[in-house]
Design a protein around this motif. Structure first.
Motif, PDB file in Angstrom:
ATOM      1  N   LYS A  54       0.847  -1.194   0.000  1.00  0.00           N
ATOM      2  CA  LYS A  54       0.000   0.000   0.000  1.00  0.00           C
ATOM      3  C   LYS A  54       0.881   1.242   0.000  1.00  0.00           C
ATOM      4  O   LYS A  54       1.984   1.241   0.539  1.00  0.00           O
ATOM      5  CB  LYS A  54      -0.926  -0.012   1.226  1.00  0.00           C
ATOM      6  CG  LYS A  54      -1.912  -1.179   1.210  1.00  0.00           C
ATOM      7  CD  LYS A  54      -2.876  -1.114   2.374  1.00  0.00           C
ATOM      8  CE  LYS A  54      -3.886  -2.256   2.294  1.00  0.00           C
ATOM      9  NZ  LYS A  54      -4.869  -2.204   3.417  1.00  0.00           N
ATOM     10  N   LYS A  56       2.575   4.690   0.807  1.00  0.00           N
ATOM     11  CA  LYS A  56       2.961   5.365   2.039  1.00  0.00           C
ATOM     12  C   LYS A  56       3.371   6.801   1.721  1.00  0.00           C
ATOM     13  O   LYS A  56       3.632   7.150   0.574  1.00  0.00           O
ATOM     14  CB  LYS A  56       4.145   4.647   2.693  1.00  0.00           C
ATOM     15  CG  LYS A  56       3.919   3.193   3.048  1.00  0.00           C
ATOM     16  CD  LYS A  56       5.179   2.617   3.664  1.00  0.00           C
ATOM     17  CE  LYS A  56       5.032   1.167   4.040  1.00  0.00           C
ATOM     18  NZ  LYS A  56       6.268   0.628   4.653  1.00  0.00           N
ATOM     19  N   GLY A  97      -0.654  12.418   2.358  1.00  0.00           N
ATOM     20  CA  GLY A  97      -1.031  11.226   1.602  1.00  0.00           C
ATOM     21  C   GLY A  97      -1.526  11.498   0.197  1.00  0.00           C
ATOM     22  O   GLY A  97      -2.083  10.599  -0.444  1.00  0.00           O
ATOM     23  N   ILE A 110      -2.529   7.474  -0.212  1.00  0.00           N
ATOM     24  CA  ILE A 110      -2.013   6.771   0.953  1.00  0.00           C
ATOM     25  C   ILE A 110      -2.988   5.684   1.398  1.00  0.00           C
ATOM     26  O   ILE A 110      -4.203   5.893   1.458  1.00  0.00           O
ATOM     27  CB  ILE A 110      -1.725   7.752   2.111  1.00  0.00           C
ATOM     28  CG1 ILE A 110      -0.981   7.020   3.231  1.00  0.00           C
ATOM     29  CG2 ILE A 110      -2.992   8.403   2.624  1.00  0.00           C
ATOM     30  CD1 ILE A 110      -0.468   7.934   4.320  1.00  0.00           C
ATOM     31  N   GLY A 111      -2.445   4.502   1.677  1.00  0.00           N
ATOM     32  CA  GLY A 111      -3.271   3.392   2.147  1.00  0.00           C
ATOM     33  C   GLY A 111      -3.903   2.580   1.053  1.00  0.00           C
ATOM     34  O   GLY A 111      -4.492   1.521   1.323  1.00  0.00           O
ATOM     35  N   THR A 113      -3.836   0.207  -2.444  1.00  0.00           N
ATOM     36  CA  THR A 113      -2.956  -0.658  -3.217  1.00  0.00           C
ATOM     37  C   THR A 113      -2.820  -0.076  -4.620  1.00  0.00           C
ATOM     38  O   THR A 113      -3.544   0.866  -4.992  1.00  0.00           O
ATOM     39  CB  THR A 113      -3.528  -2.080  -3.321  1.00  0.00           C
ATOM     40  OG1 THR A 113      -4.749  -2.052  -4.088  1.00  0.00           O
ATOM     41  CG2 THR A 113      -3.818  -2.658  -1.934  1.00  0.00           C
ATOM     42  N   PHE A 190       4.489   3.172   8.814  1.00  0.00           N
ATOM     43  CA  PHE A 190       3.344   3.554   7.982  1.00  0.00           C
ATOM     44  C   PHE A 190       2.681   4.776   8.599  1.00  0.00           C
ATOM     45  O   PHE A 190       2.208   4.734   9.724  1.00  0.00           O
ATOM     46  CB  PHE A 190       2.326   2.423   7.865  1.00  0.00           C
ATOM     47  CG  PHE A 190       1.218   2.718   6.892  1.00  0.00           C
ATOM     48  CD1 PHE A 190       1.399   2.518   5.531  1.00  0.00           C
ATOM     49  CD2 PHE A 190       0.011   3.235   7.323  1.00  0.00           C
ATOM     50  CE1 PHE A 190       0.403   2.817   4.629  1.00  0.00           C
ATOM     51  CE2 PHE A 190      -0.997   3.533   6.428  1.00  0.00           C
ATOM     52  CZ  PHE A 190      -0.802   3.323   5.069  1.00  0.00           C
ATOM     53  N   ALA A 191       2.700   5.858   7.837  1.00  0.00           N
ATOM     54  CA  ALA A 191       2.077   7.114   8.274  1.00  0.00           C
ATOM     55  C   ALA A 191       2.601   7.563   9.634  1.00  0.00           C
ATOM     56  O   ALA A 191       1.843   8.048  10.487  1.00  0.00           O
ATOM     57  CB  ALA A 191       0.555   6.975   8.303  1.00  0.00           C
ATOM     58  N   THR A 215       7.142  -4.565   2.854  1.00  0.00           N
ATOM     59  CA  THR A 215       6.641  -3.367   2.198  1.00  0.00           C
ATOM     60  C   THR A 215       7.807  -2.419   1.956  1.00  0.00           C
ATOM     61  O   THR A 215       8.902  -2.608   2.506  1.00  0.00           O
ATOM     62  CB  THR A 215       5.569  -2.654   3.047  1.00  0.00           C
ATOM     63  OG1 THR A 215       6.176  -2.164   4.254  1.00  0.00           O
ATOM     64  CG2 THR A 215       4.441  -3.602   3.413  1.00  0.00           C
TER      65      THR A 215
END
Length: 259
Positions: A54, A56, A97, A110-111, A113, A190-191, A215
């Motif tokens: 996903k 980032k 994002g 962001i988040g 796929t 992540f974030a 990831t």
């Protein structure tokens, strides 16, 4: 009159104990270094993990739009001049994002796929601008870092969209004999939130780990085992052991000769 008498058996016995301690302290067992020890012969493990990375913050993304009408896609495929040829513009996912995409403006990735991002952009373009657009998206800065007791620590770029922890360790030349295989650490961000996950390479349960597939920008650390830690001063220890052993042998020979 002699105050004491050192017998040959006691000297040799003492020396044998010292040598035995040296051997035991340097010994490694199969259990310490073999991967997947609880996997049975002809056992089948079905991969049910449909993992997809996903997006980032700080991901660099390449987006290319195509349709039958190439002229209509030009506003969405901006290029920057680099001499005689043009190079497609890449998009950086900002701290909120989003990317700033031509014509469409801010798009939150962001988040999502890659497939979800393709569908989102396709819907936005189909609504007002293009007929049946095809969207191609790639993460350009997909890389992982491997550190610690591996043969070739470093930062490695990934050409595809996913990589396993085993493949990452393979890129780094595998663990050294001094690497601890039952407690490999994967740090994921992540974030702004970091997660720390430890995996055991000696167990088949590794395949069910949430970090089996890595990831982008994951960090893998292989900590040293006890032999590596004790070996930090190993040269001096070996020298000391050799000196002590030589002293014991010399002393034993002297007493044996005198007696």
């Amino acid at each position: 009159m002699k105050l004491f008498t050192l017998q040959r058996p006691s000297c040799l016995a003492y020396l044998s104990i010292v040598v035995l301690m040296m051997l035991v302290s340097s010994c490694k067992t199969k259990k310490d270094i073999v991967y997947f020890q609880n996997v049975k012969d002809f056992e089948t493990i079905v991969d049910t993990d449909m993992f997809e990375p996903k997006f980032k913050v700080n991901d660099i993304v390449s987006i290319y739009v195509s349709t039958y009408n190439l002229e209509a896609t030009k506003p969405f495929n901006l290029v920057k001049n680099t001499g005689s040829t043009g190079q497609e513009i890449d998009y950086l996912i900002d701290s909120e994002g989003n990317i700033d995409y031509p014509v469409l403006g801010k798009i939150k990735l962001i988040g999502l796929t890659v497939e979800e991002a393709k569908q989102l952009i396709k819907e936005k373009l189909s609504k007002d601008y293009l007929k049946d657009p095809v969207i191609n998206i790639r993460i350009l800065n997909f890389r992982i870092t491997v550190s610690g007791e591996v043969n070739a620590p470093g930062v490695y770029s990934v050409s595809g969209e996913r990589i396993t922890i085993l493949e990452a360790l393979g890129l780094a030349g595998d663990l050294t004999i001094k690497g601890r295989r039952d407690n490999v650490l994967v740090v994921r961000d992540f974030a702004g939130t970091k997660t720390y996950t430890r995996v055991d390479l000696t167990s088949r349960e590794l395949f069910n780990s949430p970090v089996y597939y890595l990831t982008q920008n994951d960090f893998i650390y292989v900590e040293p085992n006890n032999s590596a830690i004790s070996g930090a001063s190993g040269d001096s220890r070996i020298g000391t052991i050799i000196s002590i052993t030589s002293f014991i042998l010399t002393t034993a020979l002297i007493f044996v000769t005198r007696n």
